[in-house]
Motif scaffolding. Structure first.
Motif, PDB file in Angstrom:
ATOM      1  N   PHE A  90       0.846  -1.196   0.000  1.00 39.29           N
ATOM      2  CA  PHE A  90       0.000   0.000   0.000  1.00 39.29           C
ATOM      3  C   PHE A  90       0.883   1.247   0.000  1.00 39.29           C
ATOM      4  O   PHE A  90       2.011   1.231   0.512  1.00 39.29           O
ATOM      5  CB  PHE A  90      -0.946   0.003   1.204  1.00 39.29           C
ATOM      6  CG  PHE A  90      -0.241  -0.109   2.533  1.00 39.29           C
ATOM      7  CD1 PHE A  90       0.243   1.021   3.200  1.00 39.29           C
ATOM      8  CD2 PHE A  90      -0.059  -1.352   3.121  1.00 39.29           C
ATOM      9  CE1 PHE A  90       0.881   0.918   4.415  1.00 39.29           C
ATOM     10  CE2 PHE A  90       0.588  -1.465   4.349  1.00 39.29           C
ATOM     11  CZ  PHE A  90       1.064  -0.327   4.997  1.00 39.29           C
ATOM     12  N   THR A  91       0.362   2.321  -0.563  1.00 39.90           N
ATOM     13  CA  THR A  91       1.131   3.574  -0.583  1.00 39.90           C
ATOM     14  C   THR A  91       1.337   4.073   0.836  1.00 39.90           C
ATOM     15  O   THR A  91       0.381   4.188   1.619  1.00 39.90           O
ATOM     16  CB  THR A  91       0.403   4.644  -1.406  1.00 39.90           C
ATOM     17  OG1 THR A  91       0.317   4.200  -2.769  1.00 39.90           O
ATOM     18  CG2 THR A  91       1.154   5.963  -1.360  1.00 39.90           C
ATOM     19  N   HIS A  92       2.573   4.387   1.158  1.00 38.51           N
ATOM     20  CA  HIS A  92       2.896   4.916   2.475  1.00 38.51           C
ATOM     21  C   HIS A  92       4.124   5.807   2.356  1.00 38.51           C
ATOM     22  O   HIS A  92       4.798   5.836   1.325  1.00 38.51           O
ATOM     23  CB  HIS A  92       3.161   3.784   3.474  1.00 38.51           C
ATOM     24  CG  HIS A  92       4.351   2.939   3.120  1.00 38.51           C
ATOM     25  ND1 HIS A  92       4.341   2.018   2.088  1.00 38.51           N
ATOM     26  CD2 HIS A  92       5.596   2.878   3.661  1.00 38.51           C
ATOM     27  CE1 HIS A  92       5.518   1.426   2.007  1.00 38.51           C
ATOM     28  NE2 HIS A  92       6.309   1.938   2.944  1.00 38.51           N
ATOM     29  N   PHE A  93       4.394   6.546   3.410  1.00 41.51           N
ATOM     30  CA  PHE A  93       5.582   7.406   3.447  1.00 41.51           C
ATOM     31  C   PHE A  93       5.906   7.696   4.903  1.00 41.51           C
ATOM     32  O   PHE A  93       5.158   7.322   5.813  1.00 41.51           O
ATOM     33  CB  PHE A  93       5.342   8.710   2.665  1.00 41.51           C
ATOM     34  CG  PHE A  93       4.212   9.559   3.196  1.00 41.51           C
ATOM     35  CD1 PHE A  93       4.456  10.580   4.103  1.00 41.51           C
ATOM     36  CD2 PHE A  93       2.901   9.345   2.782  1.00 41.51           C
ATOM     37  CE1 PHE A  93       3.425  11.364   4.603  1.00 41.51           C
ATOM     38  CE2 PHE A  93       1.861  10.122   3.259  1.00 41.51           C
ATOM     39  CZ  PHE A  93       2.120  11.131   4.179  1.00 41.51           C
ATOM     40  N   HIS A  94       7.028   8.363   5.106  1.00 44.36           N
ATOM     41  CA  HIS A  94       7.444   8.755   6.451  1.00 44.36           C
ATOM     42  C   HIS A  94       7.514  10.276   6.506  1.00 44.36           C
ATOM     43  O   HIS A  94       8.185  10.897   5.669  1.00 44.36           O
ATOM     44  CB  HIS A  94       8.793   8.132   6.794  1.00 44.36           C
ATOM     45  CG  HIS A  94       8.826   6.651   6.577  1.00 44.36           C
ATOM     46  ND1 HIS A  94       8.049   5.770   7.299  1.00 44.36           N
ATOM     47  CD2 HIS A  94       9.503   5.885   5.683  1.00 44.36           C
ATOM     48  CE1 HIS A  94       8.258   4.545   6.877  1.00 44.36           C
ATOM     49  NE2 HIS A  94       9.143   4.585   5.887  1.00 44.36           N
ATOM     50  N   SER A  95       6.835  10.860   7.465  1.00 43.43           N
ATOM     51  CA  SER A  95       6.820  12.320   7.564  1.00 43.43           C
ATOM     52  C   SER A  95       7.921  12.857   8.454  1.00 43.43           C
ATOM     53  O   SER A  95       8.118  14.074   8.524  1.00 43.43           O
ATOM     54  CB  SER A  95       5.458  12.802   8.101  1.00 43.43           C
ATOM     55  OG  SER A  95       5.306  12.465   9.478  1.00 43.43           O
ATOM     56  N   ASN A  96       8.668  11.951   9.128  1.00 43.49           N
ATOM     57  CA  ASN A  96       9.672  12.420  10.085  1.00 43.49           C
ATOM     58  C   ASN A  96      11.099  11.993   9.756  1.00 43.49           C
ATOM     59  O   ASN A  96      12.022  12.275  10.521  1.00 43.49           O
ATOM     60  CB  ASN A  96       9.315  11.939  11.493  1.00 43.49           C
ATOM     61  CG  ASN A  96       9.404  10.428  11.652  1.00 43.49           C
ATOM     62  OD1 ASN A  96       9.298   9.697  10.669  1.00 43.49           O
ATOM     63  ND2 ASN A  96       9.582   9.958  12.871  1.00 43.49           N
ATOM     64  N   THR A  97      11.294  11.329   8.609  1.00 42.72           N
ATOM     65  CA  THR A  97      12.648  10.866   8.302  1.00 42.72           C
ATOM     66  C   THR A  97      12.774  10.451   6.837  1.00 42.72           C
ATOM     67  O   THR A  97      11.805   9.959   6.248  1.00 42.72           O
ATOM     68  CB  THR A  97      13.024   9.647   9.178  1.00 42.72           C
ATOM     69  OG1 THR A  97      14.366   9.235   8.889  1.00 42.72           O
ATOM     70  CG2 THR A  97      12.092   8.472   8.955  1.00 42.72           C
ATOM     71  N   PRO A  98      13.944  10.612   6.252  1.00 35.02           N
ATOM     72  CA  PRO A  98      14.238   9.933   4.989  1.00 35.02           C
ATOM     73  C   PRO A  98      14.464   8.448   5.253  1.00 35.02           C
ATOM     74  O   PRO A  98      14.593   8.013   6.410  1.00 35.02           O
ATOM     75  CB  PRO A  98      15.512  10.622   4.496  1.00 35.02           C
ATOM     76  CG  PRO A  98      16.161  11.133   5.735  1.00 35.02           C
ATOM     77  CD  PRO A  98      15.065  11.448   6.711  1.00 35.02           C
ATOM     78  N   GLU A  99      14.536   7.677   4.191  1.00 38.11           N
ATOM     79  CA  GLU A  99      14.700   6.230   4.317  1.00 38.11           C
ATOM     80  C   GLU A  99      15.585   5.730   3.186  1.00 38.11           C
ATOM     81  O   GLU A  99      15.489   6.202   2.057  1.00 38.11           O
ATOM     82  CB  GLU A  99      13.331   5.549   4.240  1.00 38.11           C
ATOM     83  CG  GLU A  99      13.364   4.028   4.327  1.00 38.11           C
ATOM     84  CD  GLU A  99      11.961   3.418   4.281  1.00 38.11           C
ATOM     85  OE1 GLU A  99      11.752   2.390   4.949  1.00 38.11           O
ATOM     86  OE2 GLU A  99      11.088   3.972   3.576  1.00 38.11           O
ATOM     87  N   VAL A 100      16.437   4.756   3.500  1.00 37.75           N
ATOM     88  CA  VAL A 100      17.236   4.117   2.462  1.00 37.75           C
ATOM     89  C   VAL A 100      16.832   2.653   2.379  1.00 37.75           C
ATOM     90  O   VAL A 100      16.635   1.983   3.401  1.00 37.75           O
ATOM     91  CB  VAL A 100      18.752   4.267   2.708  1.00 37.75           C
ATOM     92  CG1 VAL A 100      19.202   3.604   4.001  1.00 37.75           C
ATOM     93  CG2 VAL A 100      19.540   3.722   1.518  1.00 37.75           C
ATOM     94  N   LEU A 101      16.658   2.171   1.137  1.00 32.23           N
ATOM     95  CA  LEU A 101      16.221   0.804   0.879  1.00 32.23           C
ATOM     96  C   LEU A 101      17.223   0.150  -0.062  1.00 32.23           C
ATOM     97  O   LEU A 101      17.420   0.625  -1.185  1.00 32.23           O
ATOM     98  CB  LEU A 101      14.834   0.799   0.231  1.00 32.23           C
ATOM     99  CG  LEU A 101      13.707   1.528   0.973  1.00 32.23           C
ATOM    100  CD1 LEU A 101      12.479   1.634   0.082  1.00 32.23           C
ATOM    101  CD2 LEU A 101      13.377   0.787   2.261  1.00 32.23           C
ATOM    102  N   GLY A 102      17.849  -0.941   0.362  1.00 27.11           N
ATOM    103  CA  GLY A 102      18.843  -1.619  -0.451  1.00 27.11           C
ATOM    104  C   GLY A 102      18.392  -3.021  -0.822  1.00 27.11           C
ATOM    105  O   GLY A 102      18.086  -3.840   0.051  1.00 27.11           O
ATOM    106  N   VAL A 103      18.335  -3.308  -2.114  1.00 23.95           N
ATOM    107  CA  VAL A 103      17.882  -4.616  -2.585  1.00 23.95           C
ATOM    108  C   VAL A 103      19.025  -5.626  -2.486  1.00 23.95           C
ATOM    109  O   VAL A 103      20.056  -5.462  -3.133  1.00 23.95           O
ATOM    110  CB  VAL A 103      17.392  -4.538  -4.044  1.00 23.95           C
ATOM    111  CG1 VAL A 103      16.861  -5.912  -4.489  1.00 23.95           C
ATOM    112  CG2 VAL A 103      16.317  -3.470  -4.212  1.00 23.95           C
ATOM    113  N   PHE A 104      18.833  -6.673  -1.674  1.00 22.18           N
ATOM    114  CA  PHE A 104      19.881  -7.689  -1.581  1.00 22.18           C
ATOM    115  C   PHE A 104      19.471  -9.017  -2.200  1.00 22.18           C
ATOM    116  O   PHE A 104      20.298  -9.920  -2.344  1.00 22.18           O
ATOM    117  CB  PHE A 104      20.334  -7.889  -0.131  1.00 22.18           C
ATOM    118  CG  PHE A 104      19.324  -8.509   0.808  1.00 22.18           C
ATOM    119  CD1 PHE A 104      19.167  -9.877   0.880  1.00 22.18           C
ATOM    120  CD2 PHE A 104      18.565  -7.707   1.648  1.00 22.18           C
ATOM    121  CE1 PHE A 104      18.271 -10.451   1.764  1.00 22.18           C
ATOM    122  CE2 PHE A 104      17.659  -8.271   2.537  1.00 22.18           C
ATOM    123  CZ  PHE A 104      17.507  -9.652   2.605  1.00 22.18           C
ATOM    124  N   SER A 105      18.209  -9.136  -2.632  1.00 22.45           N
ATOM    125  CA  SER A 105      17.769 -10.371  -3.257  1.00 22.45           C
ATOM    126  C   SER A 105      16.559 -10.097  -4.142  1.00 22.45           C
ATOM    127  O   SER A 105      15.685  -9.312  -3.779  1.00 22.45           O
ATOM    128  CB  SER A 105      17.389 -11.399  -2.175  1.00 22.45           C
ATOM    129  OG  SER A 105      16.899 -12.585  -2.739  1.00 22.45           O
TER     130      SER A 105
END
Length: 206
Positions: A90-105
């Motif tokens: 579902f569409t979501h976001f964070h209003s208090n922080t950036p986020e890093v997402l790393g694909v490992f598989s």
């Protein structure tokens, strides 16, 4: 997708570093970079004047443990890893922080920016750096798709849904989020540090 993914990180995110062989330690790297500008609000998603940064082929080809490599890379650059999982559908976001997402598989298609946002494909070795406020969701994925997620230090990320009635308040909250001190992939001065500081300065001049 279960919402308790941070419990998983208690098992995998804080393993003693000294128990790992030297090949598992990662250092800041210069890698191919893609930039997406998702600046306009969509529904209840604020998005951001700061660009989304996508780093490609971050994991070296001879890496034995992809997940551990990304966790140590992020940690070395001041972004403590918080979880290993996929992305919510579902569409979501964070209003208090950036986020890093790393694909490992595996690989997946993700939608960025909200219900009408751009759909991108991510694969092993891709790292997405999302400013606070940028909506994202998983559209589809293969059975092996997994990511490492991390945030700046001392942050407990909120979870915001696409709720138009709350857009104004969340837009204000996003505007107050400080820029991180380091880039999770490249280190101190390159990548998002340069791009985000320039974008923030331009937004303040308007």
């Amino acid at each position: 997708m279960p919402l308790n993914r941070r419990r998983f990180c208690t098992l995998v995110g804080f393993m003693p570093l000294l128990a790992l062989p030297r090949w598992s330690f990662a250092e800041p790297r210069e890698v191919a970079m893609e930039i997406l500008h998702i600046t306009k609000p969509e529904g209840g998603v604020p998005n951001s004047p700061l660009p989304v940064v996508i780093y490609h082929r971050v994991i070296p080809p001879d890496t034995v443990d992809n997940a551990s490599y990304l966790e140590h890379l992020f940690s070395a650059n001041g972004w403590p890893p918080q979880w290993r999982y996929g992305v919510y559908a579902f569409t979501h976001f964070h209003s208090n922080t950036p986020e890093v997402l790393g694909v490992f598989s595996g690989s997946a298609k993700l939608q960025l920016g909200g219900a009408k946002g751009e759909i991108i494909e991510v694969n092993v070795g891709d790292v997405l750096l999302l400013p606070a406020g940028v909506g994202h969701r998983q559209v589809s994925a293969d059975d092996n798709f997994m990511m490492v997620g991390a945030y700046p230090p001392n942050v407990s990320a909120d979870l915001c849904h696409d709720e138009p009635s709350k857009l104004a308040a969340r837009t204000k909250a996003v505007a107050k989020v400080p820029l991180p001190q380091t880039d999770p992939v490249t280190g101190h001065s390159e990548g998002s540090m340069l791009l985000w500081r320039n974008a923030a300065a331009a937004a303040n001049d308007k």
